[in-house]
Scaffold this active site. Structure first.
Site, mmCIF file in Angstrom:
data_model
loop_
_atom_site.group_PDB
_atom_site.id
_atom_site.type_symbol
_atom_site.label_atom_id
_atom_site.label_comp_id
_atom_site.label_asym_id
_atom_site.label_seq_id
_atom_site.Cartn_x
_atom_site.Cartn_y
_atom_site.Cartn_z
ATOM 1 N N SER A 117 0.819 -1.208 0.000
ATOM 2 C CA SER A 117 0.000 0.000 0.000
ATOM 3 C C SER A 117 0.853 1.257 0.000
ATOM 4 O O SER A 117 1.943 1.280 0.578
ATOM 5 C CB SER A 117 -0.897 0.018 1.242
ATOM 6 O OG SER A 117 -1.618 1.228 1.333
ATOM 7 N N TYR A 176 -2.385 -0.255 10.252
ATOM 8 C CA TYR A 176 -2.487 -0.709 8.858
ATOM 9 C C TYR A 176 -1.177 -0.445 8.121
ATOM 10 O O TYR A 176 -0.640 -1.331 7.440
ATOM 11 C CB TYR A 176 -3.643 0.021 8.171
ATOM 12 C CG TYR A 176 -3.728 -0.206 6.677
ATOM 13 C CD1 TYR A 176 -4.343 -1.343 6.158
ATOM 14 C CD2 TYR A 176 -3.217 0.726 5.774
ATOM 15 C CE1 TYR A 176 -4.443 -1.549 4.783
ATOM 16 C CE2 TYR A 176 -3.306 0.526 4.398
ATOM 17 C CZ TYR A 176 -3.916 -0.610 3.915
ATOM 18 O OH TYR A 176 -3.998 -0.815 2.559
ATOM 19 N N LYS A 185 1.520 -2.990 6.380
ATOM 20 C CA LYS A 185 1.854 -2.939 4.954
ATOM 21 C C LYS A 185 3.347 -2.694 4.738
ATOM 22 O O LYS A 185 3.952 -3.267 3.819
ATOM 23 C CB LYS A 185 1.032 -1.851 4.266
ATOM 24 C CG LYS A 185 -0.440 -2.213 4.110
ATOM 25 C CD LYS A 185 -0.647 -3.457 3.247
ATOM 26 C CE LYS A 185 -2.105 -3.725 2.948
ATOM 27 N NZ LYS A 185 -2.312 -4.932 2.123
#
Length: 251
Positions: free
Chosen positions: A136, A151, A155
């Protein structure tokens, strides 16, 4: 025998779009998905394009992940490709993050780790193959409007995992790469946007991307497909920004 591809998280969005491309060229696709309505619906839709099988698996249930990994060699002896595409995204301020929030993201990486390990053993026996992880843009750059510390940490770890595997598995003719998308219209946003309003809501991010629009699953799937095939035979350990220019600059 047909080459096989395993897509972890392929019932919707980028994973499903990648499955479509592989099916069109005669690859047998096995998809892991959460045990919900999307699983059989996707299997029915994709079966019109080729040979596909779906497997219900909760990636947060490590015992089930290990059980699945143990049987992979029997279920997919002709494995050639692996795509780790499953994900979850729901922005939340760092000071409000709970342990459960943290685990929701990092459980994916734990599942990816052991499924990829089992897959790599099969690919080694098959004299090579290709792995693509979906990372990402948030793993590379912080966006204050979408606070996502856990998150992004997960990633960024997936990006590092990609590079380490590229080094370790190169001797076995296994290439490992990742893509790092920006805002792409997929159901991943349903965690905090009503599903029927995702399309409309994400249009507000068009100008965030120098190219002038948000991404579509096919934008990312086309690159994943390229990285899986021999057309990218001299590419490994790369984390490609498929992001409409976000990492290059801002409008």
């Amino acid at each position: 025998m047909k080459n096989q591809a395993l897509i972890v998280g392929g019932t919707t969005g980028i994973g499903k779009a990648t499955a479509e491309l592989l099916l069109k060229e005669g690859v047998e696709v096995i998809i892991i998905g959460r045990p919900n309505k999307n699983l059989k619906k996707s299997e029915s839709e994709l079966a019109k394009m080729g040979s596909v099988k779906t497997i219900a698996l909760d990636l947060s249930d490590l015992a089930s992940v290990h059980e699945f990994a143990k049987g992979m060699a029997q279920q997919m002896p002709n494995l050639k490709y692996l795509v780790n595409a499953a994900g979850y995204f729901s922005p939340k301020a760092f000071l409000e993050h709970s342990e459960a929030d943290y685990d929701k993201y990092h459980d994916f990486n734990k599942a990816f780790f052991f499924i990829t390990q089992a897959a790599a053993k099969i690919l080694k026996d098959n004299q090579g193959g290709s792995i693509v992880n979906i990372g990402s843009m948030w793993g590379k750059q912080a966006i204050k409007a979408t606070p996502s510390s856990a998150y992004s940490m997960a990633k960024a770890g997936l990006h590092a995992f990609t590079q380490h595997l590229a080094m370790e598995l190169a001797d076995y003719n296994i290439r490992v790469n990742a893509v790092a998308p920006a805002v792409v219209v997929t159901p991943i946003y349903a965690a905090f946007i009503e599903e029927d309003k995702i399309e409309e809501t994400l249009q507000g991010f068009n100008a965030f991307h120098p190219i002038g629009r948000v991404g579509r699953p096919a934008d990312i799937a086309n690159t994943i497909h390229f990285l899986l095939t021999d057309k990218s035979a001299w590419v490994t350990g790369a984390i490609w920004d498929i992001d409409g220019g976000v990492m290059a600059g801002r409008n």
